[in-house]
Write a protein that holds these residues in place. Sequence first.
Motif, PDB file in Angstrom:
ATOM      1  N   VAL A  41      -2.134  -1.474  -3.623  1.00 42.03           N
ATOM      2  CA  VAL A  41      -3.218  -0.512  -3.417  1.00 42.03           C
ATOM      3  C   VAL A  41      -2.595   0.875  -3.445  1.00 42.03           C
ATOM      4  O   VAL A  41      -1.574   1.118  -2.785  1.00 42.03           O
ATOM      5  N   VAL A  78       0.864  -1.179   0.000  1.00 39.88           N
ATOM      6  CA  VAL A  78       0.000   0.000   0.000  1.00 39.88           C
ATOM      7  C   VAL A  78       0.897   1.225   0.000  1.00 39.88           C
ATOM      8  O   VAL A  78       1.760   1.367   0.880  1.00 39.88           O
ATOM      9  N   GLN A  81      -6.895  -1.513  -5.853  1.00 43.18           N
ATOM     10  CA  GLN A  81      -7.765  -0.513  -5.234  1.00 43.18           C
ATOM     11  C   GLN A  81      -7.100   0.859  -5.310  1.00 43.18           C
ATOM     12  O   GLN A  81      -5.873   0.977  -5.257  1.00 43.18           O
TER      13      GLN A  81
END
Length: 333
Positions: free
Chosen positions: A98, A32, A119
């Motif tokens: 992400v 992330v 995402q």
Amino acid sequence: MPPPAVVTGTGHAPIRRATTPDRRILPMTIKVFGHKSPDTDSTGSPLIWAWYLSEIKGTPAEAVLLGTPNTEAAFMLDRWGFEQPTIIEDVAAGAPVVVVDTNNPAELPAGINDADLQQIIDHHRLVGGLETKGPIDIRIEPVACTATIMWKMIGKDMAQAPTAIKGAMLSCILSDTLEFRSPTTTQEDKAVAHALADELGIDIPSYAAEMFAAKSDVSAFSDAELLRMDSKAYEVGGTKFRVSVLETTSPGTVLDRKASLMETMPTVASEDGVDQVLLFVVDILNEESTLLVPNDLVRDVASRSFAAEAAGNTVLLPGVVSRKKQIIPNLKV
């Protein structure tokens, strides 16, 4: 002994997938991350979402950075007891990722479109150019901070968030809103920040002052580092700019270096593949910006974009504090 692994992916950067002794493939850890030149939101939001994915959703995730965090972000990490996340330069083909606090390929690793982008959570305008392996979950909202969106997405599970995650979330919101001074601030940002501050027993003005003092301490950085510290690439009318912002409670400290900063701009522009660096020194307390004017190109940009005439090598822009809402949308050449 460590579990065996299987190799997946393509090209020169295969992904090694860990397996159990009975050869069951273990879930890959999702990386992330936010944008290059990470500020507080692009440092804190990966930590928040990696916690949520790992601890609430049961999906292994790791927060990483695409560069050294700025001084305010470093303060946030230390204040809430985080170790600095690993800094990466690129992502492997097929690696699950992400992206938070940006959707701009220019602010992401070169291999982002070969990765498995799963995402996007962001609060900036939609740029385009990202490619995915299939349908993905995208959440982009017109609020001041990514962490505000995350607070809403996490919902009731925020009750399980540790103090450090709540502290990071509050820090992100206060940073991106300039303690609610920025025109990007919404009532949602304010409400979430006050709710978090109440839970943490934090006095917002006092804590924001600590954050901004940390952000203003740039004495250890070279001119090139300052020009890249909080910077985004942007093209207008065929001209490529690196739009840099330095938010500070002590603008004089930066402006005292304006001669050397302007001398360094051509070098940074050449190395970064842009035509010109634009540096806006944002005075947080007086809610105004000073644009450095090293040449006629920037002088024309100031005149066309802000109807402002430069006095010497600077131009004062009262009320201009937001790159996202007031600077980038108005740039003209």
